[in-house]
Design a protein around this motif. Structure first.
Motif, short mmCIF file in Angstrom:
data_model
loop_
_atom_site.label_atom_id
_atom_site.label_comp_id
_atom_site.label_asym_id
_atom_site.label_seq_id
_atom_site.Cartn_x
_atom_site.Cartn_y
_atom_site.Cartn_z
N ARG A 198 30.73 18.94 6.85
CA ARG A 198 31.78 19.14 7.85
C ARG A 198 31.66 18.10 8.97
O ARG A 198 32.66 17.55 9.43
N LYS A 208 33.08 14.75 7.87
CA LYS A 208 34.55 14.72 7.91
C LYS A 208 35.09 14.73 9.33
O LYS A 208 36.00 13.97 9.66
N GLN A 209 34.53 15.59 10.20
CA GLN A 209 35.03 15.70 11.57
C GLN A 209 34.82 14.43 12.38
O GLN A 209 35.67 14.06 13.18
N SER A 210 33.71 13.77 12.21
CA SER A 210 33.41 12.59 13.03
C SER A 210 33.98 11.31 12.43
O SER A 210 33.88 10.26 13.04
N ASN A 211 34.56 11.41 11.24
CA ASN A 211 35.06 10.24 10.53
C ASN A 211 33.97 9.17 10.45
O ASN A 211 34.07 8.09 11.03
N THR A 233 26.52 13.74 17.02
CA THR A 233 26.80 15.16 16.78
C THR A 233 25.70 15.80 15.95
O THR A 233 25.25 16.91 16.24
#
Length: 142
Positions: A54, A57-60, A71
């Motif tokens: 996750r 994906k969230q932080s690209n 993160t």
């Protein structure tokens, strides 16, 4: 080629450390990445309950690997911090017993024995809703 070198330098310089206490690293984690045209995690020893996929994906991660590593470090430091807090409570306070905790240390149920003439006990529940923090969001004492 310049991007590859830049990513290599960043990854070598960014050692994932879970917690730091009075000059001592509490836990160290490793993350091996394939630095080809598509960044990809090859191997790691990140605890399985940290939402690694996750976070990717969230932080690209493909465009901002620094944000991903930042993160991830927040999650690891908070996890190790909560774990260390519980360890210190058990080590330093014999009147406290741990009744329940989960592997991520996001829910802790402690019982405090109150000595003296009116001896008793208090039940304390600590809840950590934000898994990137090492301080509880909610404390209940009964």
């Amino acid at each position: 080629m310049a991007r590859h070198r830049q990513l290599q330098d960043l990854l070598h310089g960014h050692h994932l450390i879970g917690g730091y206490d009075i000059g001592v690293y509490l836990e160290t984690y490793n993350l091996e990445m394939n630095l080809g045209s598509n960044l990809r995690i090859c191997r790691h020893n990140i605890p399985p309950f940290i939402p690694l996929e996750r976070l990717v994906k969230q932080s690209n991660m493909q465009t901002d690997v620094r944000a991903f590593l930042y993160t991830l470090s927040q999650y690891l430091n908070a996890y190790v911090g909560r774990k260390q807090q519980l360890h210190l409570i058990k080590e330093r306070h014999s009147s406290v017993r741990v009744m329940e905790s989960n592997t991520l240390y996001t829910i802790l149920v402690l019982i405090f024995t109150i000595p003296g003439e009116k001896a008793g006990a208090a039940l304390c529940t600590l809840e950590y809703a934000d898994h990137t923090q090492c301080l509880p969001n909610q404390v209940n004492i009964v």
